[in-house]
Design a protein around this motif. Structure first.
Motif, PDB file in Angstrom:
ATOM      1  N   HIS A  93       0.832  -1.207   0.000  1.00  0.00           N
ATOM      2  CA  HIS A  93       0.000   0.000   0.000  1.00  0.00           C
ATOM      3  C   HIS A  93       0.867   1.258   0.000  1.00  0.00           C
ATOM      4  CE1 HIS A  93      -4.090  -1.486   0.179  1.00  0.00           C
ATOM      5  NE2 HIS A  93      -3.801  -2.315   1.172  1.00  0.00           N
ATOM      6  N   SER A 109       2.348   1.770  -3.436  1.00  0.00           N
ATOM      7  CA  SER A 109       1.313   2.242  -4.356  1.00  0.00           C
ATOM      8  C   SER A 109       1.010   3.715  -4.149  1.00  0.00           C
ATOM      9  CB  SER A 109       0.031   1.420  -4.168  1.00  0.00           C
ATOM     10  OG  SER A 109       0.242   0.069  -4.533  1.00  0.00           O
ATOM     11  N   ASN A 138     -10.311   2.125  -8.418  1.00  0.00           N
ATOM     12  CA  ASN A 138     -10.032   0.700  -8.612  1.00  0.00           C
ATOM     13  C   ASN A 138     -11.028   0.041  -9.558  1.00  0.00           C
ATOM     14  OD1 ASN A 138      -7.703   0.342  -6.866  1.00  0.00           O
ATOM     15  ND2 ASN A 138      -9.089   0.804  -5.175  1.00  0.00           N
ATOM     16  N   SER A 145      -2.534  -1.361 -16.043  1.00  0.00           N
ATOM     17  CA  SER A 145      -2.011  -0.682 -14.854  1.00  0.00           C
ATOM     18  C   SER A 145      -1.482   0.722 -15.144  1.00  0.00           C
ATOM     19  CB  SER A 145      -0.888  -1.518 -14.233  1.00  0.00           C
ATOM     20  OG  SER A 145      -0.273  -0.829 -13.171  1.00  0.00           O
ATOM     21  N   ARG A 204       1.259  -4.124  -6.868  1.00  0.00           N
ATOM     22  CA  ARG A 204      -0.070  -4.038  -7.472  1.00  0.00           C
ATOM     23  C   ARG A 204      -0.671  -5.430  -7.697  1.00  0.00           C
ATOM     24  NH1 ARG A 204      -2.319   0.081  -6.181  1.00  0.00           N
ATOM     25  NH2 ARG A 204      -3.688   0.151  -7.990  1.00  0.00           N
ATOM     26  N   ARG A 233      -4.874  -5.751  -7.367  1.00  0.00           N
ATOM     27  CA  ARG A 233      -5.372  -4.674  -8.218  1.00  0.00           C
ATOM     28  C   ARG A 233      -5.221  -5.004  -9.702  1.00  0.00           C
ATOM     29  NH1 ARG A 233      -7.144  -3.459  -3.837  1.00  0.00           N
ATOM     30  NH2 ARG A 233      -6.764  -1.495  -2.725  1.00  0.00           N
ATOM     31  N   HIS A 234      -4.207  -5.805 -10.016  1.00  0.00           N
ATOM     32  CA  HIS A 234      -3.929  -6.160 -11.398  1.00  0.00           C
ATOM     33  C   HIS A 234      -3.356  -7.574 -11.478  1.00  0.00           C
ATOM     34  CE1 HIS A 234      -4.529  -2.116 -12.990  1.00  0.00           C
ATOM     35  NE2 HIS A 234      -3.827  -1.646 -11.982  1.00  0.00           N
TER      36      HIS A 234
END
Length: 201
Positions: A6, A9, A73, A129, A173, A178-179
């Motif tokens: 986190h 990111s 997101n 991304s 990520r 997230r990806h």
């Protein structure tokens, strides 16, 4: 590991990366010969145009209920933020062009705008991304600085560091869900190619 992901990111948000690029360009290249107050003014202007304005737009969209997550997101909510970001990148590039900055500096922001445009189009079907695209653009900027002999210092450490950070953020990520691996790889390739090829003009 989740907390570290986190933090990575957040620190390397796509909205902050252009400012990092401006810092690198200001202090690693021939721009370093300019007066220090002028360099910091350029960095501040970059931050306002490519970070604060898009953040304000995203928060306005969130408060108005147009988007549900300010972290964007959900890929279906990214179109307008992408448009705002593209315009801000182009505006920043035009500002430096009008300020008689080296052409490659303005083209760095134009390349970022092109990468955002590609991401916006692809994002209609697939969540590519933005983090990886932004950092791919930074790596491309450093390669362009080396290839065009603009560097004042040995760039091996800076290039290696940028590549390592890019890999760390891409890993973060994927770790956060997230990806997928292919989405971060595609994003990185998008950012790198758009910035590197446009900066050749």
């Amino acid at each position: 590991m989740k907390k570290i992901s986190h933090i990575l990111s957040a620190v390397f948000s796509p909205l902050l990366v252009p400012t990092y690029g401006m810092v690198l360009a200001a202090f690693l290249t021939i721009l370093n010969f300019l007066p220090l107050p002028l360099l910091w003014s350029a960095i501040g202007i970059t931050f306002v145009i490519t970070c604060l304005i898009p953040v304000a737009a995203i928060l306005s969209l969130y408060k108005s209920g147009y988007i549900k997550d300010p972290g964007l997101n959900d890929r279906t909510e990214r179109t307008i933020p992408y448009v705002v970001t593209i315009l801000c990148y182009l505006g920043c590039g035009y500002f430096f062009y009008r300020a008689n900055a080296p052409l490659w500096l303005g083209l760095f922001f134009a390349g970022g705008a092109a990468a955002c445009l590609v991401s916006m189009i692809v994002n209609r079907w697939w969540k590519i991304s933005a983090h990886a695209a932004a950092l791919g653009g930074i790596v491309a900027l450093l390669f362009r600085i080396v290839a065009s002999h603009y560097a004042l210092f040995n760039m091996n450490v800076w290039l290696s560091g940028a590549i390592i950070v890019t890999g760390m953020v891409m890993t973060a990520r994927v770790y956060l869900g997230r990806h997928t691996l292919w989405q971060v790889l595609a994003g990185c390739a998008n950012g790198f190619l758009c910035v590197y090829l446009l900066s050749m003009l």
